[in-house]
Design a protein around this motif. Structure first.
Motif, mmCIF file in Angstrom:
data_model
loop_
_atom_site.group_PDB
_atom_site.id
_atom_site.type_symbol
_atom_site.label_atom_id
_atom_site.label_comp_id
_atom_site.label_asym_id
_atom_site.label_seq_id
_atom_site.Cartn_x
_atom_site.Cartn_y
_atom_site.Cartn_z
ATOM 1 N N LYS A 42 1.214 -1.251 0.145
ATOM 2 C CA LYS A 42 0.087 -0.088 -0.048
ATOM 3 C C LYS A 42 1.003 1.298 -0.190
ATOM 4 C CE LYS A 42 -0.563 0.245 5.005
ATOM 5 N NZ LYS A 42 -1.338 0.051 6.210
ATOM 6 N N ALA A 43 -0.176 1.912 -0.109
ATOM 7 C CA ALA A 43 0.489 3.153 -0.681
ATOM 8 C C ALA A 43 1.664 4.532 1.807
ATOM 9 C CB ALA A 43 0.120 5.120 -0.815
ATOM 10 N N SER A 65 7.103 3.185 -1.193
ATOM 11 C CA SER A 65 6.100 3.270 -2.580
ATOM 12 C C SER A 65 4.745 4.938 -2.266
ATOM 13 C CB SER A 65 4.951 1.762 -1.453
ATOM 14 O OG SER A 65 4.547 2.594 -0.610
ATOM 15 N N LEU A 66 5.403 4.860 -3.400
ATOM 16 C CA LEU A 66 4.600 6.798 -3.418
ATOM 17 C C LEU A 66 2.835 6.954 -3.793
ATOM 18 C CD1 LEU A 66 6.987 7.672 -6.789
ATOM 19 C CD2 LEU A 66 7.024 8.034 -3.878
ATOM 20 N N SER A 67 2.484 5.429 -4.086
ATOM 21 C CA SER A 67 0.936 5.599 -3.931
ATOM 22 C C SER A 67 0.730 3.584 -4.046
ATOM 23 C CB SER A 67 0.228 5.704 -5.448
ATOM 24 O OG SER A 67 0.322 4.761 -6.792
ATOM 25 N N ASN A 68 -0.441 3.277 -4.693
ATOM 26 C CA ASN A 68 -1.340 2.332 -3.945
ATOM 27 C C ASN A 68 -0.649 1.244 -4.995
ATOM 28 O OD1 ASN A 68 -2.679 2.238 -1.388
ATOM 29 N ND2 ASN A 68 -3.904 3.161 -2.574
ATOM 30 N N HIS A 69 0.399 1.707 -6.338
ATOM 31 C CA HIS A 69 0.610 1.394 -7.139
ATOM 32 C C HIS A 69 1.743 1.216 -7.862
ATOM 33 C CE1 HIS A 69 -2.492 -1.793 -8.290
ATOM 34 N NE2 HIS A 69 -3.676 -0.169 -8.149
#
Length: 254
Positions: A42-43, A65-69
């Motif tokens: 996760k972000a 992690s900059l975002s959820n992806h």
């Protein structure tokens, strides 16, 4: 954690350690760095790892992690040591003065209910300097010597399978283009001198880890050149293959 899982993990680490000490490459101008597989979920996660890989030295990595992806990662290897291999074959002595650094951007996603529950894809760039002497004698009286400077664009794809009791198994393959700015080899009257030459290398790795936020990790793999082998001045072929091995830890900051 069940006893049979713990026994399996300890046996695997023991076998990998003995194998790595016996089959380490001692005639390569490139030693692959162990892969970093953060497996973000996760972000906002920060994942940091550190480990030791025998002749590959000490490695440290971190990712966010900059975002959820999407995620960023960076790290490096410090390898200034004199060691000898032990194991099933004759000992080989190493003098190493090498270092390496890399950075990458990645995309990750989960696969609920599938055999592999997590996938990560990282693309990045590394740069390194290698100075290695090897000999079968401890006094290095008849050594082989490698000196190289290189850059390494790479693409790394990793998958994770969660097992029972916090035991995880991951598979990664890193495709690297090792571009040597300089590659020099010296042994007896035999030499090799290359400038601005590239080698395509595939690096499959198996990663086993145990724990929750703090994980004990172990990995084993091999760097396999996919391009034509280079030659010394006498015509002897050599290839930049190496064994990947590391024991370490990984921690997740949430």
């Amino acid at each position: 954690m069940r006893l049979n899982n713990l026994s399996f993990l300890l046996l695997l680490i023991f076998l990998w350690f003995n194998f790595s000490c016996s089959v380490i490459s001692h005639n390569s101008g490139y030693d692959a760095n162990p892969v970093f597989t953060p497996f973000h979920e996760k972000a906002g996660e920060i994942k940091a790892s550190a480990g030791y890989g025998r002749v590959l030295g000490i490695q440290a990595n971190a990712s966010y992690s900059l975002s959820n992806h999407f995620a960023l990662m960076g790290g490096g290897v410090y390898n200034h040591q004199t060691i000898s291999t032990v194991g099933f074959f004759n000992p080989v002595y190493f003098k190493m003065k090498s270092h390496y650094a890399e950075g990458a951007i990645g995309y990750y996603f989960s696969l609920p209910g599938k055999v592999f529950t997590q996938v990560e894809i990282f693309a990045g760039l590394g740069t390194g300097v290698l100075h290695k002497k090897t000999d079968s004698d401890q006094d290095f009286s008849s050594y082989q010597e490698w000196r190289s400077k290189f850059k390494k664009p790479f693409l790394q794809i990793s998958v994770r399978k969660s097992a029972a009791d916090n035991l995880e198994v991951g598979f990664a393959n890193r495709l690297s283009v090792v571009r040597f700015r300089a590659l020099n080899y010296t042994a007896y009257a035999d030499t090799a001198r290359y400038r601005k030459i590239g080698t395509l290398i595939t690096e499959p790795v198996l990663v086993v880890s145990y724990g929750k936020l703090l994980k004990a990790t172990s990995q084993m793999g091999v760097a396999i050149p996919l391009t034509k082998a280079l030659k010394t001045s006498s015509g002897t072929s050599f290839s930049n293959a190496s064994i990947l091995f590391q024991l370490g830890i990984k921690y997740t900051f949430r």
